[in-house]
Design an enzyme around this catalytic site. Structure first.
Site, short mmCIF file in Angstrom:
data_model
loop_
_atom_site.label_atom_id
_atom_site.label_comp_id
_atom_site.label_asym_id
_atom_site.label_seq_id
_atom_site.Cartn_x
_atom_site.Cartn_y
_atom_site.Cartn_z
N HIS A 207 -88.12 -12.75 -26.33
CA HIS A 207 -87.32 -13.42 -27.36
C HIS A 207 -86.00 -13.98 -26.85
CE1 HIS A 207 -85.20 -9.52 -27.49
NE2 HIS A 207 -84.17 -10.22 -27.91
C1 UD1 Z 1 -80.54 -11.85 -31.72
C2 UD1 Z 1 -79.42 -11.49 -30.76
C3 UD1 Z 1 -80.02 -10.87 -29.49
C4 UD1 Z 1 -80.94 -9.72 -29.83
C5 UD1 Z 1 -81.98 -10.15 -30.85
C6 UD1 Z 1 -82.80 -8.96 -31.28
C7 UD1 Z 1 -77.45 -12.96 -30.82
C8 UD1 Z 1 -76.71 -14.05 -30.13
N1 UD1 Z 1 -78.67 -12.68 -30.34
O1 UD1 Z 1 -81.34 -12.86 -31.10
O2 UD1 Z 1 -78.98 -10.39 -28.68
O3 UD1 Z 1 -81.58 -9.31 -28.66
O4 UD1 Z 1 -81.33 -10.70 -32.00
O5 UD1 Z 1 -84.03 -9.32 -31.81
O6 UD1 Z 1 -76.94 -12.38 -31.75
N2 UD1 Z 1 -85.54 -15.89 -37.19
C9 UD1 Z 1 -86.41 -15.81 -38.24
N3 UD1 Z 1 -86.38 -14.71 -39.04
C10 UD1 Z 1 -85.50 -13.69 -38.84
C11 UD1 Z 1 -84.61 -13.78 -37.76
C12 UD1 Z 1 -84.64 -14.87 -36.95
O7 UD1 Z 1 -87.22 -16.70 -38.47
O8 UD1 Z 1 -85.54 -12.70 -39.61
C13 UD1 Z 1 -85.62 -17.06 -36.29
C14 UD1 Z 1 -84.74 -18.23 -36.73
O9 UD1 Z 1 -85.41 -19.39 -36.41
C15 UD1 Z 1 -83.53 -18.08 -35.85
C16 UD1 Z 1 -84.11 -17.52 -34.57
O10 UD1 Z 1 -85.17 -16.68 -34.99
O11 UD1 Z 1 -82.86 -19.29 -35.64
C17 UD1 Z 1 -83.13 -16.73 -33.74
O12 UD1 Z 1 -82.51 -15.70 -34.51
P1 UD1 Z 1 -81.05 -15.16 -34.12
O13 UD1 Z 1 -80.73 -13.98 -34.94
O14 UD1 Z 1 -80.08 -16.28 -34.11
O15 UD1 Z 1 -81.22 -14.74 -32.63
P2 UD1 Z 1 -82.29 -13.79 -31.93
O16 UD1 Z 1 -83.03 -14.60 -30.95
O17 UD1 Z 1 -83.04 -13.03 -32.95
N1 UDP Z 2 -89.05 -3.54 -31.89
C1 UDP Z 2 -89.91 -3.31 -32.96
N2 UDP Z 2 -90.93 -4.20 -33.17
C2 UDP Z 2 -91.15 -5.28 -32.36
C3 UDP Z 2 -90.27 -5.48 -31.26
C4 UDP Z 2 -89.23 -4.60 -31.07
O1 UDP Z 2 -89.76 -2.32 -33.70
O2 UDP Z 2 -92.09 -6.03 -32.62
C5 UDP Z 2 -87.94 -2.58 -31.68
C6 UDP Z 2 -87.97 -1.95 -30.32
O3 UDP Z 2 -88.82 -0.82 -30.32
C7 UDP Z 2 -86.50 -1.61 -30.10
C8 UDP Z 2 -85.79 -2.75 -30.79
O4 UDP Z 2 -86.73 -3.30 -31.71
O5 UDP Z 2 -86.17 -0.40 -30.73
C9 UDP Z 2 -85.38 -3.79 -29.76
O6 UDP Z 2 -85.05 -4.95 -30.40
P1 UDP Z 2 -85.15 -6.40 -29.74
O7 UDP Z 2 -86.12 -6.39 -28.64
O8 UDP Z 2 -85.36 -7.33 -30.86
O9 UDP Z 2 -83.65 -6.62 -29.23
P2 UDP Z 2 -82.80 -6.23 -27.94
O10 UDP Z 2 -82.93 -4.77 -27.71
O11 UDP Z 2 -83.30 -7.06 -26.81
O12 UDP Z 2 -81.42 -6.65 -28.31
#
Ligand code: UD1
Ligand code: UDP
Length: 365
Positions: A207
């Site tokens: 991601h």
């Molecule tokens: C964010 C965090 C990242 C973390 C990740 C965990 C920042 C800069 N990044 O990244 O550090 O590792 O969360 O998962 O804060 N979207 C949906 N539904 C949702 C959420 C997101 O459709 O419920 C889609 C949207 O298109 C959105 C994109 O995902 O624009 C990215 O979401 P965003 O929260 O901006 O960043 P992440 O890539 O999730």
């Molecule tokens: N996780 C989850 N379901 C998924 C992917 C991740 O429950 O499909 C959990 C994972 O076990 C961990 C946390 O989400 O506890 C990590 O989140 P993510 O990978 O989104 O973010 P990061 O740690 O890279 O910020």
């Protein structure tokens, strides 16, 4: 009067951390006001964690949603400031390095509210990562920095942060894994649902913005995983960001054919899948650590990692998707094991954090 802590969460990994820390705060008699920014909003990215981990419903849901970094963080900043002015907490607590973390920390620092940063001191030394900027800024405005590892303590000291503010707490994600492991194994039907057998599949999550936003790199990663899938099935719970990128690049159909593709998993299913995998290939920070907690080898599909101790111990191999061979690296690591060690503490990080907030708050005031 109990200490009043306002906690800001917003993204999936923060719900996992809050699951254990909120309980520890309550056990110390701390009053917690939980604020959800709405950065993650799909049920599979948010609600499922509140339900499974029995996290109380947030007192304030800001409903910010997705957006460009500046506008997303700016909208959060404004909304959090209003809640801080209304609720007047003694302290603010934030986790990790997301835009929700940064907005919470900035809002509190402008109002002179002491900040507790859980998962402080992590560094990739790659300032093109949005998370790296979020972490650095948050650490430098925090009052108490809860550093999970020895390396994170060293990083903070190198940046001139006063050692008195740094507490090596251990990692709350280890607490979370210990709390969930038994229940996940007993209740999750994820393997049966996906028709896969334990220790006969690779679990992958992707991601990171670097990997999903660059079409060439996205294609390289998914080609590499597809080649590995010729040897062992690859289970891929798909982050919404990655699904959108695959769709945009016309790669989703092929991914559906080549992989066992699923919606994002809840924490219990994810824990069970991790513990049952032969290998985990990921660009997630949390998932890298969880692989180690379950004693499963991990390949990190990034050019660097913050969790360097896992590389040193031999549990994690960094595979730069832009230059290293992905399928060969993955297949070579299956069946390997690293050294035994406890770099993330003893599973009591949450209670240490809660106890330190109480003793340090009294000490300051
Ligand atoms: C964010 C965090 C990242 C973390 C990740 C965990 C920042 C800069 N990044 O990244 O550090 O590792 O969360 O998962 O804060 N979207 C949906 N539904 C949702 C959420 C997101 O459709 O419920 C889609 C949207 O298109 C959105 C994109 O995902 O624009 C990215 O979401 P965003 O929260 O901006 O960043 P992440 O890539 O999730
Ligand atoms: N996780 C989850 N379901 C998924 C992917 C991740 O429950 O499909 C959990 C994972 O076990 C961990 C946390 O989400 O506890 C990590 O989140 P993510 O990978 O989104 O973010 P990061 O740690 O890279 O910020």
């Amino acid at each position: 009067m109990p200490i009043k802590v306002l906690t800001v969460v917003g993204a999936r990994p923060q719900f996992v951390k809050a699951g254990v820390v909120s309980r520890a705060l309550a056990a110390e008699g701390i009053e917690e006001i939980l604020v959800h920014t709405g950065q993650h909003y799909d049920a599979a990215m948010s609600d499922v964690f509140f339900e499974e981990l029995q996290i109380p419903s947030p007192a304030h849901h800001l409903g910010i949603g997705s957006g460009l970094h500046g506008s997303q963080t700016g909208r959060m900043l404004e909304a959090i400031e209003s809640v801080l002015l209304e609720t007047k907490p003694d302290r603010l607590l934030v986790y990790g390095d997301t835009n929700s973390t940064l907005a919470g920390a900035l809002a509190a620092s402008k109002l002179h509210i002491p900040i507790d940063h859980v998962e402080a001191g992590l560094r990739s030394f790659n300032r093109t990562m949005p998370e790296e900027i979020n972490r650095i800024v948050t650490d430098h405005v925090a009052s108490l920095l809860f550093a999970p590892t020895e390396t994170s303590v060293t990083n903070l000291l190198h940046e001139g942060i006063n050692g008195e503010q740094i507490i090596r707490s251990g990692d709350v994600m280890y607490d979370a894994t210990l709390a969930a492991a038994e229940m996940a194994e007993r209740t999750s039907t994820a393997l049966e649902d996906l028709a896969i057998k334990p220790k006969e599949f690779i679990l992958a999550t992707i991601h990171r913005a670097d990997n999903t936003d660059d079409p060439k790199l996205l294609r390289t990663i998914f080609d590499g995983l597809a080649e590995a899938a010729n040897t062992l099935p690859v289970v891929l719970p798909l982050h919404p960001r990655t699904r959108a990128s695959l769709e945009r690049e016309g790669l989703l159909e092929r991914a559906i054919e080549k992989f066992t593709l699923t919606e994002p998993k809840g924490y219990m299913d994810m824990t069970h899948l991790e513990a049952s995998a032969s290998l985990i290939a990921t660009d997630s920070g949390g998932v890298q650590k969880e692989a180690f907690f379950h004693q499963v080898p991990c390949v990190t599909l990034r050019s660097e990692t913050e969790w360097v101790e896992l590389v040193d111990l031999g549990w994690n191999t960094v595979c730069n998707p832009a230059s290293d061979p992905i399928p060969e690296t993955i297949l070579a690591q299956i069946g390997t094991r690293g050294e035994q060690a406890s770099p993330y503490g003893d599973g009591n990080a949450s209670s240490k954090i809660a106890a330190a907030i109480v003793s340090r708050h009294v000490a300051i005031n």
